[in-house]
Design an enzyme around this catalytic site. Structure first.
Site, PDB file in Angstrom:
ATOM      1  NE  ARG A 145      22.138  39.795  69.687  1.00 21.53           N
ATOM      2  CZ  ARG A 145      21.161  40.482  69.110  1.00 21.53           C
ATOM      3  NH1 ARG A 145      21.340  41.736  68.741  1.00 21.53           N
ATOM      4  NH2 ARG A 145      19.979  39.908  68.897  1.00 21.53           N
ATOM      5  N   GLY A 195      38.221  53.732  70.303  1.00 18.85           N
ATOM      6  CA  GLY A 195      38.261  55.191  70.269  1.00 18.85           C
ATOM      7  C   GLY A 195      39.234  55.712  69.222  1.00 18.85           C
ATOM      8  CG  ASP A 196      41.309  59.363  69.947  1.00 16.12           C
ATOM      9  OD1 ASP A 196      41.321  58.460  70.809  1.00 16.12           O
ATOM     10  OD2 ASP A 196      41.787  60.496  70.137  1.00 16.12           O
ATOM     11  N   GLY A 197      42.424  56.346  69.185  1.00 17.98           N
ATOM     12  CA  GLY A 197      43.678  55.608  69.026  1.00 17.98           C
ATOM     13  C   GLY A 197      43.452  54.348  68.193  1.00 17.98           C
ATOM     14  CG  ASP A 233      36.669  59.555  76.868  1.00 16.20           C
ATOM     15  OD1 ASP A 233      36.154  59.558  78.004  1.00 16.20           O
ATOM     16  OD2 ASP A 233      37.839  59.213  76.648  1.00 16.20           O
ATOM     17  CD  GLN A 257      33.076  57.703  85.837  1.00 17.19           C
ATOM     18  OE1 GLN A 257      32.909  58.746  85.238  1.00 17.19           O
ATOM     19  NE2 GLN A 257      34.161  57.458  86.551  1.00 17.19           N
TER      20      GLN A 257
END
Ligand code: ATP
Length: 332
Positions: A34, A115-117, A141, A265
């Site tokens: 957004r 994330g990091d990937g 994470d 989660q």
């Protein structure tokens, strides 16, 4: 300068920004989308959304986004753009196809939330093909360099805590040992945070080796002193909860139950901290692109916006392991 100079977009004036979410979903990704969309529109850019991350890019799943497309999503978990993982995108051929799609849709720059990937993918597009990219840290994470917090990490911890609080009620009443598995394959971030926040008696994380004999000894000693219930938090990358419960039972003779919290989660409405972080970082991503500043990852350090090169924004280790572990042991 680039492997494929002929298709570099670096020198083009940006008219249209693309945005995608990639890797594991996390609460707050919608708030980031957004923010990117509305900040970009407010600066006169057009915006396209790429569905299903890099996989959708290769498969040409691109939609046009406007102000209304992102109405009423700031409070919603998941990602309206969906997310996916793509092995094909890790190959040069896959990346070439992705760049061809980017060009076909006249997308001049790409904001990657993941994330990091996903950051490695954004870096590949930038370094090999000259696609202007910006990374936003969207992962539960909290394991990325250049930021103290990632979008989704606060909500994931709170969600796990709510569940553990409930389990503690029954653990206490039934006088039982509970092993609770939380997410974190390489990273013990969620496990450490919830173990401290839930007042758990022990925590097993991938970053720290553990010894079943010492753990069982501890439980037996606690029992002799009148300790009636135990909560042991396990990060999924450290051990599997059923195996931990079975080993404790075998070594102590005590009944141990396990709960795998799993994907709960990832879901749910993002808490305030994730919405605010996502909104701040989305705005900076657009500002950077407007200034011609590419190949960066945006984060916060000590609550101040912090920008690093995507090449430096890989996986970071949890800086709190020692401190938290010491506290957990003292407070048991
Ligand atoms: P999470 O932390 O939630 O798992 P992530 O972004 O680290 O999120 P990954 O599955 O590691 O999740 O990466 C997401 C996608 O990024 C991959 O499916 C792949 O398409 C792309 N990617 C990962 N590594 C690379 C790489 N070295 N080069 C190009 N693309 C990559």
């Amino acid at each position: 300068m680039f492997w494929h100079d002929d298709i570099s977009l670096m020198d083009k004036k940006i008219k249209k920004i693309g945005v995608l979410t990639s890797g594991g979903d996390g609460p707050g990704m919608n708030a980031a989308i957004r923010s990117v969309v509305r900040c970009a529109l407010s600066q006169g850019f057009l915006v396209d959304g790429v569905m299903r991350g890099y996989r959708g890019l290769i498969e040409d799943e691109v939609i046009s986004l406007n102000h209304r497309s992102v109405a009423n999503i700031i409070n919603r978990g998941g990602t309206i753009l969906k997310t996916a993982r793509s092995e094909e995108f890790k190959t040069l051929e896959g990346q070439k196809t992705a760049v061809e799609r980017i060009k076909r849709h006249a997308i001049d720059a790409l904001v990657v939330i993941g994330g990091d990937g996903s950051y490695r993918g954004a870096l590949a597009l930038y370094q090999k093909f000259g696609v202007p990219t910006i990374g936003l840290p969207g992962t539960i994470d909290n394991d990325l360099h250049g930021t103290d917090q990632t979008i989704g990490c606060h909500t994931a911890v709170n969600t796990a805590l709510e569940s553990i609080d409930k389990i503690r009620d029954t653990a206490n009443s039934m006088e039982r040992i509970f092993i609770i598995e939380v997410m974190g394959n390489q990273s013990g971030y969620i496990a450490m945070e919830v173990a401290l926040g839930a007042g758990a008696e022990d925590v097993l994380i991938p970053e720290r080796s553990f010894d079943y004999d010492a753990l069982c000894q501890h439980i037996l000693e606690g029992g002799r002193k009148g300790k009636i219930s135990w909560i042991i938090v396990v990060a999924e990358g450290a051990a599997k909860a059923p195996e931990v419960a079975a080993t404790i039972h075998r070594k102590t003779g005590l009944e141990a139950r396990f709960v795998v919290l799993g994907h709960v989660q990832r879901g749910g409405a993002p808490v305030g901290a994730d919405r605010i972080l996502a909104t701040r970082l989305g705005a900076v991503a657009v500002d950077l692109l407007a200034k011609g500043c590419y190949g960066k990852a945006v984060g916060v350090l000590q609550d101040k916006i912090h920008i690093v090169d995507l090449s430096e924004a890989g996986t970071r280790k949890n800086p709190h392991v020692k401190e938290y572990y010491r506290l957990i042991k003292i407070l048991t």
